[in-house]
Design a protein around this motif. Sequence first.
Motif, PDB file in Angstrom:
ATOM      1  N   PHE A  19      -9.735 -10.432   3.615  1.00 15.00           N
ATOM      2  CA  PHE A  19      -8.681 -10.980   2.775  1.00 15.00           C
ATOM      3  C   PHE A  19      -7.417 -10.125   2.774  1.00 15.00           C
ATOM      4  CE2 PHE A  19     -12.651 -12.681   0.883  1.00 15.00           C
ATOM      5  CZ  PHE A  19     -12.437 -13.999   1.253  1.00 15.00           C
ATOM      6  N   GLU A  20      -7.549  -8.836   3.046  1.00 20.82           N
ATOM      7  CA  GLU A  20      -6.344  -7.995   3.118  1.00 20.82           C
ATOM      8  C   GLU A  20      -5.476  -8.414   4.298  1.00 20.82           C
ATOM      9  OE1 GLU A  20      -6.890  -3.818   2.908  1.00 20.82           O
ATOM     10  OE2 GLU A  20      -8.285  -3.966   1.232  1.00 20.82           O
ATOM     11  N   THR A  21      -6.101  -8.619   5.446  1.00 26.23           N
ATOM     12  CA  THR A  21      -5.348  -9.060   6.625  1.00 26.23           C
ATOM     13  C   THR A  21      -4.781 -10.456   6.396  1.00 26.23           C
ATOM     14  OG1 THR A  21      -6.782  -7.731   8.038  1.00 26.23           O
ATOM     15  CG2 THR A  21      -5.484  -9.445   9.108  1.00 26.23           C
ATOM     16  N   ALA A  22      -5.570 -11.337   5.779  1.00 28.17           N
ATOM     17  CA  ALA A  22      -5.098 -12.691   5.512  1.00 28.17           C
ATOM     18  C   ALA A  22      -3.893 -12.666   4.566  1.00 28.17           C
ATOM     19  CB  ALA A  22      -6.216 -13.543   4.925  1.00 28.17           C
ATOM     20  N   GLY A  23      -3.934 -11.816   3.562  1.00 31.10           N
ATOM     21  CA  GLY A  23      -2.811 -11.710   2.638  1.00 31.10           C
ATOM     22  C   GLY A  23      -1.560 -11.162   3.304  1.00 31.10           C
ATOM     23  N   ARG A  24      -1.739 -10.183   4.164  1.00 36.96           N
ATOM     24  CA  ARG A  24      -0.602  -9.606   4.890  1.00 36.96           C
ATOM     25  C   ARG A  24       0.026 -10.659   5.813  1.00 36.96           C
ATOM     26  NH1 ARG A  24      -3.000  -5.269   6.069  1.00 36.96           N
ATOM     27  NH2 ARG A  24      -3.789  -5.832   8.103  1.00 36.96           N
ATOM     28  N   LEU A  25      -0.811 -11.447   6.480  1.00 38.05           N
ATOM     29  CA  LEU A  25      -0.303 -12.518   7.340  1.00 38.05           C
ATOM     30  C   LEU A  25       0.398 -13.602   6.516  1.00 38.05           C
ATOM     31  CD1 LEU A  25      -3.299 -12.768   9.804  1.00 38.05           C
ATOM     32  CD2 LEU A  25      -0.993 -12.020  10.374  1.00 38.05           C
ATOM     33  N   ARG A  26      -0.145 -13.919   5.341  1.00 33.68           N
ATOM     34  CA  ARG A  26       0.495 -14.896   4.463  1.00 33.68           C
ATOM     35  C   ARG A  26       1.881 -14.414   4.043  1.00 33.68           C
ATOM     36  NH1 ARG A  26      -2.164 -14.460  -0.603  1.00 33.68           N
ATOM     37  NH2 ARG A  26      -0.672 -12.790  -0.794  1.00 33.68           N
ATOM     38  N   ASP A  27       1.997 -13.125   3.744  1.00 29.57           N
ATOM     39  CA  ASP A  27       3.300 -12.571   3.373  1.00 29.57           C
ATOM     40  C   ASP A  27       4.283 -12.650   4.535  1.00 29.57           C
ATOM     41  OD1 ASP A  27       2.234 -12.027   0.900  1.00 29.57           O
ATOM     42  OD2 ASP A  27       1.880  -9.897   1.311  1.00 29.57           O
ATOM     43  N   GLN A  28       3.805 -12.377   5.739  1.00 24.93           N
ATOM     44  CA  GLN A  28       4.674 -12.469   6.911  1.00 24.93           C
ATOM     45  C   GLN A  28       5.156 -13.905   7.116  1.00 24.93           C
ATOM     46  OE1 GLN A  28       2.497 -10.909  10.227  1.00 24.93           O
ATOM     47  NE2 GLN A  28       2.843  -8.778   9.653  1.00 24.93           N
ATOM     48  N   ILE A  29       4.257 -14.869   6.913  1.00 26.33           N
ATOM     49  CA  ILE A  29       4.630 -16.282   7.068  1.00 26.33           C
ATOM     50  C   ILE A  29       5.692 -16.660   6.051  1.00 26.33           C
ATOM     51  CG2 ILE A  29       3.776 -18.651   6.808  1.00 26.33           C
ATOM     52  CD1 ILE A  29       1.109 -17.632   7.991  1.00 26.33           C
ATOM     53  N   SER A  30       5.507 -16.218   4.795  1.00 23.19           N
ATOM     54  CA  SER A  30       6.479 -16.591   3.762  1.00 23.19           C
ATOM     55  C   SER A  30       7.828 -15.950   4.023  1.00 23.19           C
ATOM     56  CB  SER A  30       5.960 -16.220   2.374  1.00 23.19           C
ATOM     57  OG  SER A  30       5.881 -14.822   2.237  1.00 23.19           O
ATOM     58  N   VAL A  31       7.866 -14.725   4.574  1.00 25.13           N
ATOM     59  CA  VAL A  31       9.138 -14.085   4.909  1.00 25.13           C
ATOM     60  C   VAL A  31       9.815 -14.837   6.047  1.00 25.13           C
ATOM     61  CG1 VAL A  31      10.161 -12.004   5.915  1.00 25.13           C
ATOM     62  CG2 VAL A  31       8.551 -11.801   4.037  1.00 25.13           C
ATOM     63  N   LEU A  32       9.027 -15.234   7.052  1.00 25.50           N
ATOM     64  CA  LEU A  32       9.607 -15.961   8.182  1.00 25.50           C
ATOM     65  C   LEU A  32      10.117 -17.335   7.770  1.00 25.50           C
ATOM     66  CD1 LEU A  32       7.109 -15.036  11.032  1.00 25.50           C
ATOM     67  CD2 LEU A  32       9.464 -14.253  10.747  1.00 25.50           C
ATOM     68  N   ARG A  33       9.419 -17.994   6.862  1.00 29.02           N
ATOM     69  CA  ARG A  33       9.869 -19.314   6.403  1.00 29.02           C
ATOM     70  C   ARG A  33      11.108 -19.202   5.524  1.00 29.02           C
ATOM     71  NH1 ARG A  33       4.160 -22.169   4.865  1.00 29.02           N
ATOM     72  NH2 ARG A  33       3.637 -22.849   6.953  1.00 29.02           N
TER      73      ARG A  33
END
Length: 82
Positions: A19-33
């Motif tokens: 879940f730590e990696t998933a959360g970090r990826l989710r944050d990256q997606i939200s920054v890119l969007r």
Amino acid sequence: MDIEDLRRQMEAAAAAMDFETAGRLRDQISVLRGGGDVADTAGLTRQQPGAMGLGTSQQRMTPPPGWVKPKKPDPMTKGRKR
């Protein structure tokens, strides 16, 4: 790397219970969007519980060093005029 690749990686990490990696990826997606610029998200961290003093497991306030508890008032002399 585009958003769809990051989304697939996030779903794979969540399925693997990482879940730590998933959360970090989710944050990256939200920054890119959110913005058109490519942002460096390597140093982003989420706020930890209790960092602002809320949600801590500490039940009592700890007094500052050197603090002395004041004496209790004497109930026999309270409110009496001399």
